[in-house]
Design an enzyme around this catalytic site. Sequence first.
Site, PDB file in Angstrom:
ATOM      1  CE  LYS B 100      -2.924   2.784   2.652  1.00 21.03           C
ATOM      2  NZ  LYS B 100      -3.220   3.144   4.045  1.00 21.03           N
ATOM      3  N   GLY B 161      -7.705   9.119  10.004  1.00 19.99           N
ATOM      4  CA  GLY B 161      -7.977   9.163  11.443  1.00 19.99           C
ATOM      5  C   GLY B 161      -8.995  10.209  11.863  1.00 19.99           C
ATOM      6  CB  ALA B 187      -7.817   7.425   5.075  1.00 23.59           C
ATOM      7  N   GLY B 188     -10.442   7.785   6.935  1.00 20.16           N
ATOM      8  CA  GLY B 188     -11.404   8.828   7.262  1.00 20.16           C
ATOM      9  C   GLY B 188     -12.776   8.364   7.722  1.00 20.16           C
ATOM     10  CG  ASN B 209      -5.466   1.117  12.149  1.00 14.11           C
ATOM     11  OD1 ASN B 209      -4.292   0.938  11.908  1.00 14.11           O
ATOM     12  ND2 ASN B 209      -5.937   0.867  13.368  1.00 14.11           N
ATOM     13  CB  THR B 210      -8.348   5.671  13.424  1.00 12.26           C
ATOM     14  OG1 THR B 210      -7.073   5.797  12.795  1.00 12.26           O
ATOM     15  CG2 THR B 210      -8.357   6.496  14.696  1.00 12.26           C
TER      16      THR B 210
END
Lengths: 89, 259
Positions: B100, B161, B187-188, B209-210
Amino acid sequence: MNITLNGENKQIPDSMTVTGLLEFLHIQHQRVAVELNETIVKKDRYGETVLNEGDALEVVSFMGGGEISSECGVRSADFKAKKRSQNHE
Amino acid sequence: MSDDILRIGGIEFNSRLWVGTGKYKDFAETKKAIETSGTDVVTVSVRRVNIIDKSKENLLDFIDPKKYKILPNTAGCYTAKDAIRTAMLAAEAGITKLVKLEVIGDERTLFPDNEATLEAAKVLLKEGLIVLPYTSDDPIMAKKLVDLGCPAVMPLAAPIGSGLGIRNPYNLRIIMETVKVPIIVDAGVGTASDVALAMELGCDAVLLNTAIAGAKDPIAMAEAMKFGVLAGRLAYKAGRIPRKLYATASSPIEGILGT
């Protein structure tokens, strides 16, 4: 002799190979990758690659991480220059 | 939906939810969250081995590379050169050719440096890596990456995040119409409805992830995300009704009392 290992100064016995160094550090060969003076050392060359005084060695592995962006594994002088110019802006 | 397989660069992915391994309390929690999410793809970062404290546990002792597809990332790299070095080291570790690619342009937003991403992608594709690039939600950028040979693109939904969710569904749709490779929203996203929306739009997978690791109860959120992706994907395949301004009765008009 002295080498730079993962950014830190490290004293190791003279004419050590990459295999020797990984054993010296108790690091398993599997799942790591090695870079010597910014050139990757293939796993099958570990035994014949002899380290010299002043060499810069990076030993990396996989750690936790995802879409988070923390410290980069390896950072070149370019990065430091870019950071400096950003700070000056 | 066991037959709903996602194929990228000759690799088959069973899960459309891809999960990162950062920010967890410990490896045990990471493992539990990943198992609960039902994913078969986990992202990992490439970092210097801790020479001083070798007693530190290794992530891959908890995440079995035979069970999960390992997706190394170049997170934290701010130049094409560092991203290339990091990706090549990841490939040399010998577990996968997937990477990635992430080249960050700015610390505050963590938005990608598009120019440097293209430069790094070109080199890494030439080296035979399967490059999945993190990119802004820009259809032109997506097209350039696909033209270089990237087998998928990973546009952001919102800053990494941030948990802001899908900020620009229209751009994601234009990306999907512009390029004919899988789109993985990266993301996001913040919660299950965000991933459901991404999937309803027709995106092929979501990486996060976050949103799981930072939840009060990461394991419960991992389960919510699993269902969010499944629900969104099913709804996309089912084909939603068009939006209309006025009501349409769902009960028959005939036979109403007093008519």
